[in-house]
Design a protein around this motif. Sequence first.
Motif, PDB file in Angstrom:
ATOM      1  N   MET A   1       0.706  -1.212  -0.069  1.00  0.00           N
ATOM      2  CA  MET A   1       0.108  -0.065  -0.043  1.00  0.00           C
ATOM      3  C   MET A   1       1.058   1.303   0.008  1.00  0.00           C
ATOM      4  O   MET A   1       0.438   2.317  -0.507  1.00  0.00           O
ATOM      5  N   LEU A   2       2.071   1.069   0.513  1.00  0.00           N
ATOM      6  CA  LEU A   2       3.055   2.396   0.596  1.00  0.00           C
ATOM      7  C   LEU A   2       3.491   2.730  -0.939  1.00  0.00           C
ATOM      8  O   LEU A   2       3.346   3.762  -1.230  1.00  0.00           O
ATOM      9  N   ARG A   3       3.652   1.755  -1.675  1.00  0.00           N
ATOM     10  CA  ARG A   3       3.880   1.931  -2.969  1.00  0.00           C
ATOM     11  C   ARG A   3       2.737   2.515  -3.702  1.00  0.00           C
ATOM     12  O   ARG A   3       2.917   3.587  -4.781  1.00  0.00           O
ATOM     13  N   VAL A   4       1.592   1.897  -3.462  1.00  0.00           N
ATOM     14  CA  VAL A   4       0.216   2.745  -4.222  1.00  0.00           C
ATOM     15  C   VAL A   4       0.242   4.253  -3.664  1.00  0.00           C
ATOM     16  O   VAL A   4       0.081   4.925  -4.538  1.00  0.00           O
ATOM     17  N   ASP A   8       2.633   4.322  -7.394  1.00  0.00           N
ATOM     18  CA  ASP A   8       2.528   3.049  -8.232  1.00  0.00           C
ATOM     19  C   ASP A   8       1.241   2.225  -8.181  1.00  0.00           C
ATOM     20  O   ASP A   8       1.116   1.143  -7.425  1.00  0.00           O
ATOM     21  N   LEU A   9       0.262   2.744  -8.992  1.00  0.00           N
ATOM     22  CA  LEU A   9      -0.983   2.452  -8.867  1.00  0.00           C
ATOM     23  C   LEU A   9      -1.262   0.803  -9.409  1.00  0.00           C
ATOM     24  O   LEU A   9      -2.184   0.352  -9.243  1.00  0.00           O
ATOM     25  N   ASP A  10      -0.132   0.341 -10.099  1.00  0.00           N
ATOM     26  CA  ASP A  10      -0.127  -0.961 -10.657  1.00  0.00           C
ATOM     27  C   ASP A  10      -0.301  -2.029  -9.565  1.00  0.00           C
ATOM     28  O   ASP A  10      -0.905  -2.951  -9.591  1.00  0.00           O
ATOM     29  N   LYS A  11       0.327  -1.669  -8.368  1.00  0.00           N
ATOM     30  CA  LYS A  11       0.271  -2.480  -7.250  1.00  0.00           C
ATOM     31  C   LYS A  11      -1.079  -2.739  -6.532  1.00  0.00           C
ATOM     32  O   LYS A  11      -1.361  -3.545  -5.779  1.00  0.00           O
ATOM     33  N   MET A  12      -2.165  -1.685  -6.882  1.00  0.00           N
ATOM     34  CA  MET A  12      -3.646  -1.808  -6.306  1.00  0.00           C
ATOM     35  C   MET A  12      -4.247  -3.136  -7.069  1.00  0.00           C
ATOM     36  O   MET A  12      -4.883  -3.874  -6.254  1.00  0.00           O
ATOM     37  N   GLY A  13      -3.636  -3.796  -7.951  1.00  0.00           N
ATOM     38  CA  GLY A  13      -4.049  -4.965  -8.711  1.00  0.00           C
ATOM     39  C   GLY A  13      -3.741  -6.061  -7.837  1.00  0.00           C
ATOM     40  O   GLY A  13      -4.454  -6.925  -7.385  1.00  0.00           O
ATOM     41  N   LEU A  14      -2.416  -6.117  -7.311  1.00  0.00           N
ATOM     42  CA  LEU A  14      -1.885  -7.223  -6.081  1.00  0.00           C
ATOM     43  C   LEU A  14      -2.879  -6.928  -4.997  1.00  0.00           C
ATOM     44  O   LEU A  14      -3.120  -8.215  -4.561  1.00  0.00           O
ATOM     45  N   TYR A  46     -12.136   1.427  -3.920  1.00  0.00           N
ATOM     46  CA  TYR A  46     -12.150   2.833  -4.407  1.00  0.00           C
ATOM     47  C   TYR A  46     -11.600   3.855  -3.184  1.00  0.00           C
ATOM     48  O   TYR A  46     -11.044   4.689  -3.436  1.00  0.00           O
ATOM     49  N   ARG A  47     -12.130   3.491  -2.028  1.00  0.00           N
ATOM     50  CA  ARG A  47     -11.654   4.376  -0.977  1.00  0.00           C
ATOM     51  C   ARG A  47     -10.200   4.152  -0.527  1.00  0.00           C
ATOM     52  O   ARG A  47      -9.459   5.135  -0.092  1.00  0.00           O
ATOM     53  N   MET A  48     -10.024   2.964  -0.854  1.00  0.00           N
ATOM     54  CA  MET A  48      -8.122   2.710  -0.713  1.00  0.00           C
ATOM     55  C   MET A  48      -7.380   3.857  -1.736  1.00  0.00           C
ATOM     56  O   MET A  48      -6.400   4.515  -1.084  1.00  0.00           O
ATOM     57  N   LEU A  49      -7.969   4.044  -2.757  1.00  0.00           N
ATOM     58  CA  LEU A  49      -7.153   4.828  -3.740  1.00  0.00           C
ATOM     59  C   LEU A  49      -7.508   6.378  -3.341  1.00  0.00           C
ATOM     60  O   LEU A  49      -6.505   7.369  -3.313  1.00  0.00           O
TER      61      LEU A  49
END
Length: 177
Positions: A1-4, A8-14, A46-49
């Motif tokens: 989550m720190l990377r998101v 680094d939004l690609d990590k959201m998929g993980l 969505y809220r995480m983002l």
Amino acid sequence: MLRVRDGDLDKMGLLFERYNRPLFAFFYHMTHKADASEDLVQNVFYRMLKYKHSFTGEGEFRTWMYHLARNVLNDSVKENRSFNHYDVNDVADRLGGGTLADEGLEKQQEKDFLHKAMSSLSEEHREVLILSRFQDMKYDEIAKVLNINEGTVKVRVHRALGELKRMFFTSEKKIGK
């Protein structure tokens, strides 16, 4: 989550791959509605983002995620009061059958009883049981998610389990008569 959080939004998929099923299970146990649970999971991500900046990394990610999940659930309950209604057909459709008809029926009846019993618990008792027994969270994690102390979590779990036992033995007496 720190990377998101750092872009680094690609990590959201993980994160979605790793946590969408446990979140779905949490919401399903709370609402007994499959479609609503899927929507609630999407709302959490969505809220995480949206609130990614609020994750500092000081606490555990899972604790932060379930805190968001509780807020999403509370907001949805305020908008839609139908979550309190238990739908046996919805549960039966999602469980599938066993290999032997009698064994499958017996397991289905036990699951139906458990879901009905869980539905009749107060929200605070149901929530601590779901987090501790179905989500495998430790009491200290639950305390952080619920913003209460660990002793209160232990008391709620103990009382909820006692209430479930009373319901079970009461129903056994009714069936035995």
